[in-house]
Design an enzyme around this catalytic site. Sequence first.
Site, PDB file in Angstrom:
ATOM      1  N   GLU A 146       0.825  -1.277   0.239  1.00  0.00           N
ATOM      2  CA  GLU A 146       0.101   0.037  -0.031  1.00  0.00           C
ATOM      3  C   GLU A 146       0.781   1.278  -0.252  1.00  0.00           C
ATOM      4  O   GLU A 146       0.510   2.145  -0.566  1.00  0.00           O
ATOM      5  CB  GLU A 146      -0.834   0.197   1.371  1.00  0.00           C
ATOM      6  CG  GLU A 146      -1.853   1.240   1.254  1.00  0.00           C
ATOM      7  CD  GLU A 146      -2.824   1.134   0.115  1.00  0.00           C
ATOM      8  OE1 GLU A 146      -2.940   2.197  -0.454  1.00  0.00           O
ATOM      9  OE2 GLU A 146      -3.812   0.133   0.298  1.00  0.00           O
ATOM     10  N   VAL A 159       2.241   3.742  -3.460  1.00  0.00           N
ATOM     11  CA  VAL A 159       1.713   4.628  -4.287  1.00  0.00           C
ATOM     12  C   VAL A 159       0.888   5.557  -3.203  1.00  0.00           C
ATOM     13  O   VAL A 159       0.063   5.308  -2.203  1.00  0.00           O
ATOM     14  CB  VAL A 159       0.572   3.972  -4.974  1.00  0.00           C
ATOM     15  CG1 VAL A 159      -0.183   5.038  -5.843  1.00  0.00           C
ATOM     16  CG2 VAL A 159       1.424   3.027  -5.999  1.00  0.00           C
ATOM     17  N   LYS A 192       4.289   4.636 -10.219  1.00  0.00           N
ATOM     18  CA  LYS A 192       2.882   4.434  -9.610  1.00  0.00           C
ATOM     19  C   LYS A 192       1.861   4.211 -10.387  1.00  0.00           C
ATOM     20  O   LYS A 192       0.836   3.510 -10.167  1.00  0.00           O
ATOM     21  CB  LYS A 192       2.803   5.916  -8.715  1.00  0.00           C
ATOM     22  CG  LYS A 192       3.811   5.943  -7.419  1.00  0.00           C
ATOM     23  CD  LYS A 192       3.768   7.302  -6.967  1.00  0.00           C
ATOM     24  CE  LYS A 192       4.975   7.492  -5.813  1.00  0.00           C
ATOM     25  NZ  LYS A 192       4.891   8.729  -5.290  1.00  0.00           N
ATOM     26  N   GLY A 201       6.630  11.402   2.852  1.00  0.00           N
ATOM     27  CA  GLY A 201       7.085  11.948   4.321  1.00  0.00           C
ATOM     28  C   GLY A 201       7.254  10.659   5.091  1.00  0.00           C
ATOM     29  O   GLY A 201       6.235   9.593   4.862  1.00  0.00           O
TER      30      GLY A 201
END
Length: 445
Positions: A135, A138, A211, A319
Site C-alpha cells: 500500500e 503509491v 506509481k 514523508g
Amino acid sequence: MTRTPPDAPLRVAVLGCGVVGSQVVRLLRDQAGDLAARVGRPIELAGVAVRRLDAPRDVDLPADLLTTDALGLVSRDDVDLVVEVIGGIEPARTLILTALEHGASVVSANKALLAEDGPTLFEAAEKAGRDLYYEAAVAGAIPILRPLRESLAGDRVTRVIGIVNGTTNFVLDKMDSSGAGFAEALEEAQDLGYAEADPTADVEGFDAAAKAAILASLAFHSRVTASDVHREGITEVTAADIASAREMGCVVKLLAICELRPGSGDGDGDDEDAAVAVRVHPAMIPRTHPLASVREAYNAVFVESEAAGQLMFYGPGAGGPPTASAVLGDLVGVARNRVTGTRGAGESAYADRAVLPMGEARTRYHVAIDVDDRAGVLATVATAFSEHGVSIQTVRQEGRDDDAQLVVVSHGATDAQLAATVEHLRGLDVVREVTSVMRVEGVEE
C-alpha cells in the site's frame, strides 16, 4: 502455515532505517499494545538492516538489533514478517525473494521494483504461500491500492487519474500561486525538503510513472510495467503555460492517467479486445475539477467506475510518518493472516489487457502559436488541424504585428493525430514558432 506457537510474538525484520524505516520502528514501539490487540498476538522487532551501524538516526535502537547483513536477517528462521523500505531494484529484489523463500510475509514500499518486476515478486509470494502487501508504494498514507484491489473488486474501474508526486505538485502549485518560474519554484521545494538535491526522478516523471503502472495493474487486472507508461516531466512547463492555463480557467498538474479503452465490441469496456492506456504528463485541468484544488505537496487519486461512479482519495503522499502509517496498516493485515493461517489477495492479472502506445491514447491539446499577423493565417492554421482529423474547440488571437499569437484548444483526438498536427504547424510559412504544446484533461468533449 504458522511456524511459531499460537501465543508467541510475531517477529518483524525491517530493511532500512531512513526517513520511513525509522518511523516504522517508532510506531512498532509506541503502538505495541494496540497492535497486539488488533493482530491477536504481540509484534516484536527481530532486527533492523542498515548500511552503516554508526549513522545518525531518528530513533534509538539497541546495538544488538542493528545489522549490516540484510540477507542474513531475512534468512533467519525466527522472522515472520519483513518490511522493506530501502527502495531501488537491488538488493531489494533479492532480499524480498529470499524472505519469501524462507517463509516470511513481506510488506514493501518499493514502487520502482514493483513497477519493473512485480510479477516475479507476486509469483514468488504465491509459490511460498505468503503475502506481499505494498500500500505504501503509491500515494503515501492515502489508502488507494486496497480499495482498488478489494473494495472495488465487484465493480469495473474505467479510469484512474491522479496527482501522485508531491514534489511536482508543490512546484506547479507554487508557479500558479506566485508566478514563479520552474527553477525558482524547484529551489523553494528543495529548501523546504519537498524535493531531493537530485530531483530527476520526480520532475522528469519517473516516480509518477512507476506509481501509474501499479495503479493500472490493479485497476484493470493486467500486468503493466513502468516501461509501458508514456512519461513526460514538468521541466519544460513555463510561467507562460501557467498564465495561459489561468486565462482558460485551468491549472497545470502532473497527472498519472490510467484508462480502459473499449475495443471493437459493444463499447461497454468489457469486450475482449479492450485495452489499457497509461500515461504521465503535465496537463491543464479546469479549476472546477476536484484535482485542481490539490495544493502544495499533497496527493489525490480520482477513480471512475461503472457502478460506484466517481471516487476521490486525498491526503499526504509522502514523508516518514504518513508512509509509515501505510506500512503499518499492511503489517497488521499480513500479521492477522499469519495468525489465522490465511492469505490475502494476490496478483490479479486475469484480464491480460494490451497496453496501447501513446499515439492511440485519446487526448486534447492546447497549442500556442506565434504567427504572422495577416489575413488568411487563421484559415491556414485551421486547415492544418482539419487535414489530420482534429476538430478545434476554441481559438483566440493575442497581440498584434510581431507579437501576434494564436491559442488553439482542440477537441479530443488520438495523440498521434494531434502530434502530427503540431509538426504540420511547425512547417507552415505563416507560423514563426509553436511556443507551447500542452494536453488538456477533465473537459467534456
